[in-house]
Design an enzyme around this catalytic site. Sequence first.
Site, PDB file in Angstrom:
ATOM      1  CG  ASP A  34       3.205  -4.923  -3.854  1.00 30.12           C
ATOM      2  OD1 ASP A  34       3.674  -4.669  -4.974  1.00 30.12           O
ATOM      3  OD2 ASP A  34       2.104  -5.476  -3.688  1.00 30.12           O
ATOM      4  CG  ASP A  70       0.734  -5.056  -9.078  1.00 31.18           C
ATOM      5  OD1 ASP A  70      -0.311  -5.306  -8.450  1.00 31.18           O
ATOM      6  OD2 ASP A  70       1.807  -4.756  -8.523  1.00 31.18           O
ATOM      7  CG  MET A 115       5.850   0.165  -6.051  1.00 34.71           C
ATOM      8  SD  MET A 115       4.092  -0.047  -5.712  1.00 34.71           S
ATOM      9  CE  MET A 115       4.121  -1.667  -4.939  1.00 34.71           C
ATOM     10  CG  HIS A 161       3.640  -9.040  -6.644  1.00 32.89           C
ATOM     11  ND1 HIS A 161       4.355  -8.837  -7.810  1.00 32.89           N
ATOM     12  CD2 HIS A 161       3.289  -7.804  -6.208  1.00 32.89           C
ATOM     13  CE1 HIS A 161       4.423  -7.553  -8.074  1.00 32.89           C
ATOM     14  NE2 HIS A 161       3.796  -6.892  -7.112  1.00 32.89           N
ATOM     15  CB  SER A 187      -0.159  -9.087  -4.104  1.00 32.39           C
ATOM     16  OG  SER A 187       0.367  -8.052  -3.301  1.00 32.39           O
ATOM     17  CG  MET A 232       4.890  -0.208  -1.220  1.00 33.98           C
ATOM     18  SD  MET A 232       3.125   0.165  -1.017  1.00 33.98           S
ATOM     19  CE  MET A 232       2.387  -1.216  -1.888  1.00 33.98           C
ATOM     20  CG  MET A 247       2.145  -0.004 -11.652  1.00 37.40           C
ATOM     21  SD  MET A 247       2.119  -1.410 -10.500  1.00 37.40           S
ATOM     22  CE  MET A 247       0.813  -0.907  -9.357  1.00 37.40           C
ATOM     23  CG  HIS A 265       6.185  -3.960  -7.731  1.00 41.51           C
ATOM     24  ND1 HIS A 265       4.821  -3.729  -7.827  1.00 41.51           N
ATOM     25  CD2 HIS A 265       6.781  -2.910  -8.337  1.00 41.51           C
ATOM     26  CE1 HIS A 265       4.620  -2.585  -8.446  1.00 41.51           C
ATOM     27  NE2 HIS A 265       5.799  -2.066  -8.761  1.00 41.51           N
TER      28      HIS A 265
END
Length: 222
Positions: free
Chosen positions: A33, A173, A66, A31, A8, A35, A135, A64
């Site tokens: 993230d 994750d 979010m 990975h 990540s 957000m 998660m 990913h």
Amino acid sequence: MAIQISPSILSADFARLADEAAAVPGADWLHVDVMDGHFVPNLTLGLPIVESLLKATPTPLDCHLMIEDPDRWAPAYAEAGAGSVTIHARAASAPVRTLREIRRHGARAGLALNPAEPVEPYEDLIGEMDMLLLMTVEPGFGGQKFLDLVLPKIRKARQLLDNRGAAVWLQVDGGVSDETIERAAEAGADVFVAGSAVYGAQDPDKAIESLRAQAQQVSKLA
């Protein structure tokens, strides 16, 4: 199914993302993230950074999301060239349509569940996804401790996938490290997101190799 490690970049140095991507040539994925400060309280990377990172590394990106309204934004990440795009089930208004749009643009489609969300209500969507992400921390921040309470759900998810004969990856994750990866692998996970355990190591690529070996040792899938 082979064990896969997805470092990540949330734990990487954002000022040196191209160098940080190059530091993990043994990674199966990077990975990312995404957000938005709404679905989760943190604010991180967006599509422009993903597009730049795609030019800087041959490693496929595991995005990913979010974010609120993934139905609107997810297809753009797939269209940009991400290898995998995962949306959160409870954020999507039309998850089937969105998963199909992700696939239509050439990416693997993932569905994510938070620690308290049961997997059973989404059993009928297994055929619409390429990966199920469970998660193992509350989403939003890196460096959290692995929640063992998710282990029974990992086992349940593995059972559901196996019963259907689905070639769907099972990703975990949050808090994945040399102290926790074996428990998650034994429960049935086969794709592992690791942030601090990789980018906090003196040799990130060696850390990937070590994590993979640990998971393979106990996995019934390897």
